[in-house]
Design an enzyme around this catalytic site. Sequence first.
Site, PDB file in Angstrom:
ATOM      1  N   HIS A 190     -10.204  -4.984  10.758  1.00  0.00           N
ATOM      2  CA  HIS A 190     -10.806  -4.744   9.441  1.00  0.00           C
ATOM      3  C   HIS A 190     -12.101  -3.956   9.521  1.00  0.00           C
ATOM      4  O   HIS A 190     -12.885  -3.976   8.582  1.00  0.00           O
ATOM      5  CB  HIS A 190     -11.076  -6.086   8.736  1.00  0.00           C
ATOM      6  CG  HIS A 190      -9.833  -6.776   8.280  1.00  0.00           C
ATOM      7  ND1 HIS A 190      -8.971  -7.382   9.145  1.00  0.00           N
ATOM      8  CD2 HIS A 190      -9.317  -6.939   7.038  1.00  0.00           C
ATOM      9  CE1 HIS A 190      -7.957  -7.906   8.465  1.00  0.00           C
ATOM     10  NE2 HIS A 190      -8.156  -7.653   7.181  1.00  0.00           N
ATOM     11  N   GLU A 199       0.800  -1.232   0.000  1.00  0.00           N
ATOM     12  CA  GLU A 199       0.000   0.000   0.000  1.00  0.00           C
ATOM     13  C   GLU A 199       0.828   1.275   0.000  1.00  0.00           C
ATOM     14  O   GLU A 199       0.534   2.213  -0.728  1.00  0.00           O
ATOM     15  CB  GLU A 199      -0.941   0.041   1.210  1.00  0.00           C
ATOM     16  CG  GLU A 199      -2.260  -0.672   1.018  1.00  0.00           C
ATOM     17  CD  GLU A 199      -2.132  -2.170   1.151  1.00  0.00           C
ATOM     18  OE1 GLU A 199      -1.027  -2.641   1.466  1.00  0.00           O
ATOM     19  OE2 GLU A 199      -3.130  -2.869   0.927  1.00  0.00           O
TER      20      GLU A 199
END
Lengths: 359, 404
Positions: A158, A89
């Site tokens: 998450h 990322e």
Amino acid sequence: MALLKSCVRSGRNVFAVILRRELHKTAPALVQVTVRDALTQAMDEELERDERVFLMGEEVAQYDGAYKVSRGLWKKYGDKRIIDTPITEMGFAGIAVGSAMAGLRPICEFMTFNFSMQAIDQIINSAAKTSYMSAGLQSVPIVFRGPNGHSAGVAAQHSQCFAAWYGHCPGLKVLSPWSAEDAKGLLKAAIRDDNPVVFLENELLYGVAFEVSEEAQSKDFVVPIGKAKVERQGTRITLVSHSRYVGHCLDAAAVLAKEGIECEVINLRSIRPLDMETIESSVAKTNHLVTVEGGWPQFGVGAEICARIMEGPAFNYLDAPVIRVTGVDIPMPYAKILEDNSVPQIKDIIISVKKSLNI
Amino acid sequence: MLLSVNSMQKMLTIISNVLKGSASKNGAASEVARVVAARTYADFTAEATFDVKKCDTHRLDDAPPTKSVLTREDALKYYRTMQVIRRMELKADQLYKQKIIRGFCHLSDGQEACAVGIEAGIKPTDHLITSYRAHGYTYTRGVSAREILAELTGRRGGCAKGKGGSMHMYANNFYGGNGIVGAQVPLGAGVALACKYLDTDQVCATLYGDGAANQGQIFEAYNMASLWKLPCIFICENNKYAMGTSVERSSASTEYYKRGDFIPGLRVDGMDILCVKEATKYAADLCRAGKGPIVMELQTYRYHGHSMSDPGVSYRTREEIQEVRSKSDPISLLKDRMLANNMASVEELKEIDVQVRKEIEEAAQFATTDPEPPLEELCNHIFYNDAPLEVRGTLPWTKLKSIS
């Protein structure tokens, strides 16, 4: 039933539509579109419109998107414009920002915004601050998009909502769509914007279908950034929310309507800039305010709204303190019963309305 | 007695040098000296070939050339540019000590051959991005010393209107000036992606230091640049110290040109501008041929500490600094080459020094007298090409205006 529900959601009465059709000119052709398809359409149209637009992220190309949001795009546009990245990322967000500085218009997808934390330096320090630091010499026309907030059973790492974190930073525009129309119009606006935009989707909304007007089906339909939408007119109390919880507010409003309490429901659409004008006008009318969000309470979206209400003209119109309905101040648990009780429920909204109205 | 043209030139130069030498004592001689000197300008060597150190290579079958052709015109240009950077950095040092420059100030005196050599090896249409030690690159990429110094002093005439400061200067095809160590490397790979996407034959020189070389995001950038064959020249300016930490103490491997692993690499003498130029040209050609990326390690040295708050002598000896200055100074190396090969005269170079000093003095004068940015512009440029917006001030009722 689903049709009725979505008709309620679009604020229109089924019968009114039929009546109009019989007595007046033909009504605009409404279609049912899922949020997912609306997002795909938005990207497809913008990719077609401007060659500099491209999409990069994990699994966006050959897998059709982890949540199938980019389905069909790689087949249509190929490797050059739909790019699968490695699971890095910080690196690919930086590459996306650099490409934007050099003239392209990237859409950088994070599989969920939880992973954007690994890249957050590139989003804030390389993208958001650059126009200001360079006194307008260097622009960064980039969109960071992906699902935000909690899903179902994906546990603490998450499930975080990043609206408050990104909403905090000058130099970013932060959007949080709810309906299919929001999703399409706001994403198109974000892609066309010459500035860094954080586009917070919601995984649980991807499969939800909404009625989309003919106007919204057009290739040039954009929703203005920074304007909230009144989804339901009301007179007793104002409910303000963003993303998934707009639906919860409308559901609560439907229940309360049966008791004669008409709620005005405002869909923020935009976290930054925040449309306080729409909220203030509503509070001036209803004198009561409840905010609803999925994120944590401390320093959250509701907290900001409360502060600004207090600082502005609407304070004098309040007949009761603002009530914030938020996620529970804990990392998200896994077990269903625990997870269900970690996020706002419709009953929480109903209870808050009644508390505010002292009923 | 027949004299060769060469020895004639040498004689005339010697005569002019002697005359010039006495010019300061005897005014009458100076006129003659100037005439003699003027006559010798046309007799300078137009072009000379120099040996440059062979670069160590990693995963490369060939290497940059070990001979570099230098024209007189280029030599003078490189000399002048390096002198401007040197004097500009020293002026910044002075202004900082006078507290006219504040905050961070990272100087690059000693590393001039890197900035000027790289610029000589790429085209103006190519791209470049670097770290916070960026003043030299800001200059070589086209911003005047005047605008650079005024940005350092935080004035409205600064290249970023005083909004950016030392670490945030931008120009066409120059993406700063970046404050976060290593963050510029993925950015540079992204610029290279744009070059490839838009089908130009441009490359992006992406610079970072020995300190940044261990950053994870750099390896992420190496991976994607290599996977997608991006025209990116990763350039590690190894000045041996990351702030106060020497390379031996920070890096398990100090062979930075090999750290790209599957990416070919070059280790270059960063104090020799011709070596830097040839290596950069070699790397750029490789990228333009679609064989990119490549890693280049420039071995260089900074005279100043890491920044103006670091005296630079707690982690290295003054003797070491002095040794580099006397044996490897990039400007002296070029100067010696030029003089030894009759590419310029001592006076000519002195004249350039005088002009450069004047230019920097004037730039400093501007930088210290130009007014600070007006408060009305405090909130401008938050966004680009956007409608005016209202910005909250320090107080809830203060509504400031921001225009793009």
